[in-house]
Design an enzyme around this catalytic site. Structure first.
Site, PDB file in Angstrom:
ATOM      1  CE  LYS A 222      10.836  38.549  41.167  1.00 39.37           C
ATOM      2  NZ  LYS A 222      10.983  37.130  40.945  1.00 39.37           N
ATOM      3  NE  ARG A 261      16.481  35.618  44.754  1.00 40.37           N
ATOM      4  CZ  ARG A 261      16.444  36.865  44.293  1.00 40.37           C
ATOM      5  NH1 ARG A 261      15.304  37.513  44.216  1.00 40.37           N
ATOM      6  NH2 ARG A 261      17.554  37.463  43.914  1.00 40.37           N
TER       7      ARG A 261
HETATM    8  N1  PMM Z   1      13.970  36.734  41.057  1.00 39.58           N
HETATM    9  C1  PMM Z   1      14.993  37.556  40.785  1.00 39.58           C
HETATM   10  C2  PMM Z   1      16.324  37.094  40.843  1.00 39.58           C
HETATM   11  N2  PMM Z   1      16.599  35.822  41.200  1.00 39.58           N
HETATM   12  N3  PMM Z   1      15.864  33.689  41.875  1.00 39.58           N
HETATM   13  C3  PMM Z   1      14.867  32.845  42.162  1.00 39.58           C
HETATM   14  N4  PMM Z   1      15.131  31.565  42.518  1.00 39.58           N
HETATM   15  N5  PMM Z   1      13.548  33.231  42.105  1.00 39.58           N
HETATM   16  C4  PMM Z   1      13.190  34.495  41.748  1.00 39.58           C
HETATM   17  O1  PMM Z   1      11.989  34.790  41.687  1.00 39.58           O
HETATM   18  C5  PMM Z   1      14.236  35.426  41.423  1.00 39.58           C
HETATM   19  C6  PMM Z   1      15.579  34.967  41.507  1.00 39.58           C
HETATM   20  C7  PMM Z   1      14.715  38.985  40.407  1.00 39.58           C
HETATM   21  O2  PMM Z   1      14.533  39.790  41.540  1.00 39.58           O
HETATM   22  P1  PMM Z   1      15.664  40.782  42.172  1.00 39.58           P
HETATM   23  O3  PMM Z   1      16.239  41.578  41.022  1.00 39.58           O
HETATM   24  O4  PMM Z   1      14.936  41.619  43.151  1.00 39.58           O
HETATM   25  O5  PMM Z   1      16.732  39.956  42.818  1.00 39.58           O
END
Ligand code: PMM
Length: 285
Positions: A222, A261
């Protein structure tokens, strides 16, 4: 695998490996956009130590435009069907009731709703009707406008606000019929948050523990890591933030959280093994 097994107490965090089936995700946009490449990527993440595969068809990067429901369905359902069919524990990363319903029918065990039920309240009914886990993330607005909502001026600042807003989302989920024992919470790093807000939350994850639910943390690649590591030339590029994320996985694991995650499962898996061995004390092997 049953939902109860995924929530059972364990000495180390679950690793949720990210499979973004999107052309425009901020960190891995386009790399796994086809069904076959996403399935192959999911299998690879399982080999690297993932406990759960989180499959998403909508990019939530700041400013992203939303796909049509039909596009999102076309992206995620075949991938979920294949990977759940192979025995993987699958989570669907969606804010939409219709997509969640199709995903659960295809074998998903977790509905990972970054909006905590705010974007499409019908998703709570889907979680209630099926025997699945509902992960509620802290969220205030869609990606196009979320950074305008990064204000936490009340007493206790961002930590108290996230705590109280997640508590309200759990109440809404329970009111819709979701079993509280089947819920997970997530502070939503990067969603309507400045870099400092993210660090404050990471420093005080324990403050969310009195909500009584397992805590999932998503920091992987991030922008607050890019900001931390960047220099005069700008933020550190997305692909060069992994070492810092492994440090965060270590911190999160030491705090006894339920899950992380991540994109690079092998790297976080190594960090978690180090924490486990470190905690065992001397004399063990
Ligand atoms: N961050 C992203 C997408 N989904 N879900 C949860 N539970 N927690 C998060 O911090 C989260 C998520 C955005 O990141 P990405 O685009 O790299 O998937």
């Amino acid at each position: 695998m049953r939902p109860d097994e995924l929530l059972a107490p364990r000495t180390r965090p679950r690793i949720m490996g990210i499979v973004n089936v999107t052309p425009d995700s901020f960190s891995d946009g386009g790399r796994f956009a086809t069904t076959d490449s996403a399935i192959a990527h999911g299998r690879e993440l399982m080999e690297h130590g993932a406990d759960i595969l989180d499959i998403g068809g909508e990019s939530t990067r700041p400013g992203a435009t939303r796909p049509l429901v039909s596009e999102e369905l076309d992206r995620v359902v075949p991938v979920i069907t294949a990977l759940a069919g192979e025995g993987c524990a699958v989570s669907v990363d969606t804010m939409r009731a219709e997509v969640a319903e199709a995903a659960v029918r295809a074998g998903a065990l977790i509905i990972n709703d970054v909006s905590g039920g705010l974007a499409d309240p019908g998703i709570l009914g889907v979680a209630a009707r099926h025997d699945v886990i509902y992960a509620a993330m802290h969220w205030r607005a869609h990606s196009t406008e979320m950074q305008g909502h990064a204000h936490y001026d009340g007493p206790g600042g961002v930590v108290t606000a996230v705590h109280d807003e997640l508590s309200a989302r759990l109440d809404a989920a329970v009111a819709a019929g979701v079993d509280l024992e089947r819920t997970v919470i997530d502070p939503g790093l990067g969603f309507a948050k400045s870099s400092d807000h993210n660090w404050e939350l990471l420093q005080d994850l324990a403050a969310l523990e009195d909500l009584g639910r397992p805590i999932l943390v998503g920091s992987s690649r991030k922008s607050f890591l890019g900001t931390l590591l960047g220099g005069p030339e700008g933020p550190r590029p997305v692909g060069e933030r992994e070492h810092a994320n492994v440090a965060l996985t270590t911190i999160v694991a030491l705090q006894g959280m339920w899950g992380v995650r991540v994109h690079d499962v092998r790297a976080s898996h190594d960090a978690i093994r180090v924490v486990e061995r470190f905690r065992k004390g001397q004399g063990d092997d």
